[in-house]
Design a protein around this motif. Sequence first.
Motif, PDB file in Angstrom:
ATOM      1  N   CYS A  42       0.840  -1.194   0.000  1.00 30.33           N
ATOM      2  CA  CYS A  42       0.000   0.000   0.000  1.00 30.33           C
ATOM      3  C   CYS A  42       0.877   1.246   0.000  1.00 30.33           C
ATOM      4  O   CYS A  42       1.920   1.276   0.649  1.00 30.33           O
ATOM      5  N   CYS A  55      -6.626   0.704   4.867  1.00 32.75           N
ATOM      6  CA  CYS A  55      -7.112   2.041   4.523  1.00 32.75           C
ATOM      7  C   CYS A  55      -8.007   2.034   3.298  1.00 32.75           C
ATOM      8  O   CYS A  55      -8.613   3.047   2.973  1.00 32.75           O
ATOM      9  N   HIS A  87       0.075   3.990   1.327  1.00 38.83           N
ATOM     10  CA  HIS A  87      -0.148   4.760   2.554  1.00 38.83           C
ATOM     11  C   HIS A  87       0.119   3.968   3.825  1.00 38.83           C
ATOM     12  O   HIS A  87       0.161   4.534   4.899  1.00 38.83           O
ATOM     13  N   CYS A  88       0.237   2.655   3.685  1.00 35.60           N
ATOM     14  CA  CYS A  88       0.413   1.808   4.865  1.00 35.60           C
ATOM     15  C   CYS A  88       1.561   0.844   4.636  1.00 35.60           C
ATOM     16  O   CYS A  88       1.957   0.578   3.511  1.00 35.60           O
ATOM     17  N   CYS A 147      -5.732  -2.365  -0.206  1.00 34.95           N
ATOM     18  CA  CYS A 147      -5.196  -2.386   1.148  1.00 34.95           C
ATOM     19  C   CYS A 147      -6.354  -2.650   2.106  1.00 34.95           C
ATOM     20  O   CYS A 147      -7.366  -1.942   2.069  1.00 34.95           O
TER      21      CYS A 147
HETATM   22 ZN    ZN Z   1      -3.318   1.239   3.202  1.00 39.03          ZN
END
Ligand code: ZN
Length: 769
Positions: free
Chosen positions: A480, A501, A482-483, A498
């Motif tokens: 991901c 999120c 963002h993660c 993901c």
């Molecule tokens: Zn994520």
Amino acid sequence: MTDAATDLLAVAGVSAPPELFADVVFDRPFDHAYTYAVPEPLRDAVGVGKRVEAPFGRGDKATIGYCIRVGDQPPARAVKPLARVLDDEALLDDHLLKLTRWMADYYLCGWGQVLHAVVPAGVRENAGTRAVTFVEAVPAGELPDPLPTVTAKQKQILVYLRDMGEPVELRRLLKATNSGTSPVAGLAEKGLVRKRRERIESTESKVLSAESESDAASALSTQHSALVLNADQQAAHDTISEAIAAGGFKAFLLHGVTGSGKTEVYLRAIEQVVAAGKEAIVLVPEISLTPQTLARFRGRGAEVVVLHSNLTDAERGGYWRKLAAGMAQVVVGARSAVFAPTRKLGLIVIDEEHETSFKQESTPRYHARDVAVMRARLADVPILLGSATPSLESWHNAERGAYTKLTLPHRVESRPLPPVRLIDLRREPKQPGQHFAIGPTLEDGMRTALKAGGQVLLLLNRRGYSTHVHCPACGHVAQCQHCDLALTFHRHKSSLACHYCGWETAPLTKCPACHQSAIKYQGLGTEKLQAEIEQKFPGRVVQRMDSDTMQKPGAHQRVLDAFRDGLVHILLGTQMIAKGLDFPNVTLVGVVNADVGLHLPDFRAAERTFQLLAQVAGRAGRGEKGGTVMVQTFTPEHPCIVQAAGHDYTGFASAELAHRREHLYPPYQRLARLIVRSEKQDAAGAFADTLAGAFREAVARAERASGQVRVLGPAECPVFKLNDFYRFHFQLQSANSGHLHAVLREVLSVAKPPHGVEFQVDVDPVGMS
Ligand code: ZN
Ligand code: ADP
């Protein structure tokens, strides 16, 4: 009051009433209240448990808060006046105020934050109500003398009102008499009619229609009420019944194996409470708010209100007011139902008390089970916790005598618990080049069960198609943006997603890192399992139940109804299918991979695995045909898997508790977890160090706490980056909750994170990611 006015009153021999002050809390993390002067016009309206508007913060912005105290002690400093009082009646009674105060102390957040979370938005906004004008004729004794003259239209209106003999809604009156508003206004001026504005429910019909689902079920209910309790149920009931009759706080842990008839025991207790003119709160996991479950609570002479997450604000508001008005005796709901504004609480029941969904993962981070126990204590009533696989916290409480243990060791009507067969995946014959989720043994078992007319339930606690998307040449794993988490391939949506999120991206073909090789899609999720089963069992109806397929409201119920009606032969899914379902025709339960979740970095991993296996196994053999369970695993020797296969909760609990004691984990130690996060990794790390350092100093300083509170960490969270935030955490551990809280309060009252950094406190954390 002006000086002149006070003088006047003094002359008249009337002493001025003392000035009033109100303490107000706001939806902010502060744990203190602010005092305001109550201006003359608000004296009658102000009250504890009502919302008020007051100047607050920078620029004295008009802000809504809760009044938590009214008194005439002048504060040391001059204070500002309240602007408005918003509620006609208190939203919270004394018990709920005490309970929320306790929550703010225990979970270390603002009282105002708790109150804001507890009172549903629909109540705050008066959603579901509308202001209506009523008109009534002035009673004969209060008519003006002499009687004023009236017009013909006005006379017609008066006659209509007298005929009705009760206040009539203005709209209706105008329609019925074919009149405009001015004749009515004229009558009011002449003192012949009175107008009154009132808030009434505009959602009444909707709220009531929710009950219609019980119609089909009332037959069921009568059948249930005819049940004769078996000896174990009767013994449990007798003990509870005595406590209800005696009154006072007492906590029971009802440990009953799957299918032992726990619900019937709850129902008898609730009936007794209702018969005594009191009210009961029943907490159940969200997933079990099915019509089948609810039907069992309804139709026993009590008005039952159901609080589930699909309610609109207006419906929620309507239910709240209905309960507060004493118009319902039983409330069944998920986590937040613990705050139901009952006025004559007599009992709290928590079904499946081990469920993690009772813990709220946002501020206030409360555990509904623990809050419920505190509420029962404050209201001085009994509480009944039930489960086939109790949390070790509750089990420990029962072992040490804080809770009274009640046991239902057998299934109803002497049905046996199903035999569980462990299948060692390391020894299952494989065909070269082929990866099947269902090995030959489980496949045979499924064929046999289906041929005999039974139904099959399959558990795989991982959704998606491929759960491991990687490059075999360089080892790159699709992650991901963002993660810190690997992406799962969803074939149906044709995307990589993901699971934290929700971020999605197009599936990769070539490795973006080395550009050498094609990406491989491996790892098994429910979506791929479904494809495999459809291929292996052509002609059989297969349904999948996971959060991807169950997004539409009612989807869950539709699938379960179809399964109950025999329209679906094989139901597969995540943990959603493991819980509470009572399908007599399920003769085989298969667990595709028992090891999912066993090796997570969480001290409760073994407990969760045991609970999930024991619960899903409990879905088999609930009817006359009996049933079996087959569990595929790579670690058939793992104690928690062996114990689950043997339906040996007690064995599991004592081994796991010994382990917890040795490693200083709950329930022997209290935990508080602090999470520091920032979009800047260095800033998060630095503040985590500072904060942990401050705790270490506080522990060293406080002599009585010294050595009794331990600080572990900081370290990166298991999921280090989440939603673009870098996260560090550390834990405080202590055998003594008082010491733990003293240290927490001392440090947190002065902790100030730098700009761009936040921290969260999680007391008694459940999730460890
Ligand atoms: Zn994520
Ligand atoms: P649990 O919640 O313990 O898993 P349930 O309360 O769902 O078990 O009961 C399982 C089934 O047994 C239900 O269909 C219920 O109606 C039935 N049952 C409960 N008590 C009795 C009893 N005393 N005699 C016969 N059937 C019973």
